[in-house]
Design a protein around this motif. Structure first.
Motif, short mmCIF file in Angstrom:
data_model
loop_
_atom_site.label_atom_id
_atom_site.label_comp_id
_atom_site.label_asym_id
_atom_site.label_seq_id
_atom_site.Cartn_x
_atom_site.Cartn_y
_atom_site.Cartn_z
N PRO A 85 41.57 33.76 59.36
CA PRO A 85 42.40 32.70 58.78
C PRO A 85 41.55 31.72 57.97
O PRO A 85 40.32 31.67 58.10
CB PRO A 85 43.01 32.01 60.01
N THR A 86 42.20 30.95 57.13
CA THR A 86 41.49 29.91 56.38
C THR A 86 41.05 28.79 57.32
O THR A 86 41.64 28.59 58.39
CB THR A 86 42.38 29.33 55.27
N ARG A 87 40.02 28.08 56.91
CA ARG A 87 39.48 26.99 57.75
C ARG A 87 40.46 25.82 57.78
O ARG A 87 40.93 25.35 56.75
CB ARG A 87 38.13 26.54 57.20
N PRO A 88 40.76 25.29 58.98
CA PRO A 88 41.63 24.12 59.05
C PRO A 88 40.97 22.88 58.44
O PRO A 88 39.74 22.74 58.47
CB PRO A 88 41.84 23.93 60.56
N GLY A 109 46.18 23.32 56.72
CA GLY A 109 45.43 24.55 56.47
C GLY A 109 45.39 25.43 57.71
O GLY A 109 46.27 25.37 58.58
N GLY A 110 44.36 26.27 57.80
CA GLY A 110 44.27 27.17 58.93
C GLY A 110 45.41 28.18 58.94
O GLY A 110 46.09 28.33 59.95
N GLU A 111 45.59 28.89 57.82
CA GLU A 111 46.72 29.80 57.68
C GLU A 111 46.26 31.25 57.59
O GLU A 111 45.10 31.53 57.30
CB GLU A 111 47.53 29.44 56.44
N SER A 115 48.61 38.50 59.32
CA SER A 115 49.12 38.69 60.69
C SER A 115 49.56 37.39 61.35
O SER A 115 49.93 37.37 62.51
CB SER A 115 48.05 39.36 61.56
N ARG A 116 49.45 36.27 60.63
CA ARG A 116 49.89 34.97 61.09
C ARG A 116 48.99 34.45 62.22
O ARG A 116 48.14 35.15 62.74
CB ARG A 116 51.35 34.99 61.50
N ILE A 117 49.23 33.19 62.56
CA ILE A 117 48.38 32.51 63.53
C ILE A 117 48.90 32.76 64.95
O ILE A 117 50.09 32.57 65.23
CB ILE A 117 48.32 31.00 63.25
N ALA A 118 48.00 33.17 65.82
CA ALA A 118 48.36 33.41 67.21
C ALA A 118 48.00 32.23 68.10
O ALA A 118 48.67 31.98 69.11
CB ALA A 118 47.67 34.67 67.72
N ARG A 170 39.94 25.10 65.30
CA ARG A 170 39.83 26.47 64.79
C ARG A 170 41.10 27.22 65.15
O ARG A 170 41.82 26.84 66.08
CB ARG A 170 38.61 27.19 65.37
N VAL A 171 41.39 28.29 64.40
CA VAL A 171 42.59 29.08 64.64
C VAL A 171 42.22 30.56 64.75
O VAL A 171 41.20 31.00 64.22
CB VAL A 171 43.66 28.87 63.55
N ARG A 172 43.08 31.29 65.44
CA ARG A 172 42.89 32.72 65.65
C ARG A 172 44.15 33.44 65.22
O ARG A 172 45.26 33.02 65.56
CB ARG A 172 42.59 32.99 67.13
#
Length: 297
Positions: A85-88, A109-111, A115-118, A170-172
């Motif tokens: 994903p992109t950096r938040p 952000g953080g997109e 597969s979208r954000i889990a 951070r995102v996963r």
């Protein structure tokens, strides 16, 4: 026809299928229309195909026909996500906070379009004043999963005066890839201070006359640059409650002759109060001279 898929490496799927119509002779081939290829069917009634996926959503369509001309169609949808994903982008709400037990962030952000954000995670780290964030794991709050809201907050903290705090996010995605960590630019905790009263002004210093309307004002400042409220006491009796105006009016009455103690209090948004006492001497108004004509004046 039944279709199933199994990931093979990073960007390919193996598909297999079987004819589900009982008693119907098997066709010699099935067709995967996304690549318009015929797939041979084995003697056991199954077929397999290896397909290279494209980044993002892939829709694969299968058609099978038996010897009687009966046709079955099935779609298989699968997404390939080989990028994180992109950096938040993290903002911490300003340069200074006066709240000792809570920090709040604004996150954008953080997109991830594939597969979208889990999951979204947040942590908090600190550093001495005017020093950059040191490397290593967060020292205030370890990574924890948070709700996907634009303004996450963390309470039950115990911030230290003069220390800089950084909020990390951070995102996963659903493929298990983790974004780069977004870090706020740092916010310093300060212990809030009470207001400061510079002057209390009276029109004629500290001597006033009974029955006169006395207007006085207060000059004060707040170290936190917030709004203030004002109230006044006369000889420990409140004569005006909390008010936004820094100007007061007092009309001395009979019984207030002599020395009076006027107290002004100023309060800021943290309910911290500063006070200033001023002594005011009230003069008795001289009696009116008698009217020589004997008529009431």
């Amino acid at each position: 026809i039944a279709v199933s898929g199994e990931v093979q490496g990073a960007d390919a799927l193996t598909f297999s299928g079987t004819e589900m119509s009982a008693g119907s002779p098997m066709a010699r081939s099935a067709r995967m229309t996304s690549r318009v290829i015929d797939v041979p069917i084995g003697s056991d009634g199954t077929f397999q195909v290896l397909h290279t996926l494209s980044e993002g959503l892939n829709v694969l369509r299968f058609i099978a026909m038996n010897r009687k001309g009966n046709i079955r169609r099935r779609n298989f949808r699968v997404s390939l996500d080989s990028t994180p994903p992109t950096r938040p982008i993290v903002r911490d709400g300003g340069d200074v906070t006066y709240v000792a037990d809570e920090l709040m962030a604004n996150v954008s952000g953080g997109e991830d379009k594939e597969s979208r954000i889990a999951q979204r995670e947040m942590a908090i780290a600190s550093a001495p004043l005017n020093q950059p964030l040191p490397p290593g794991s967060p020292d205030i709050l370890d990574w924890k999963s948070i709700r996907y809201v634009p303004n996450p907050r963390e309470g039950n903290l115990n911030l230290t005066e003069g220390r800089t705090y950084y909020i990390l996010v951070r995102v996963r995605n659903n493929a298990g890839d983790v974004s780069e960590t977004g870090v706020s630019d740092g916010i310093v905790y300060r212990v809030p201070q009470p207001p400061v009263i510079q002057t209390v002004s009276l029109p004629d210093k500290t001597r006033v006359m009974e029955g006169d309307s006395i207007d006085f004002g207060v000059e004060a400042s707040d170290p936190q640059d917030g709004q203030m409220a004002y109230r006044a006491f006369l000889n420990d009796v409140e004569i005006r409650g909390w008010h936004r105006s820094e100007s007061f009016r007092w009309v001395p009455t009979t019984g207030q002759f002599g020395l009076n103690r006027l107290k002004i209090e100023v309060k800021n948004r943290f309910n911290l109060i500063a006070g200033r006492d001023v002594e005011v001497f009230v003069l008795r108004r001289p009696p009116q001279p008698a009217n020589p004509s004997g008529e009431p004046s």
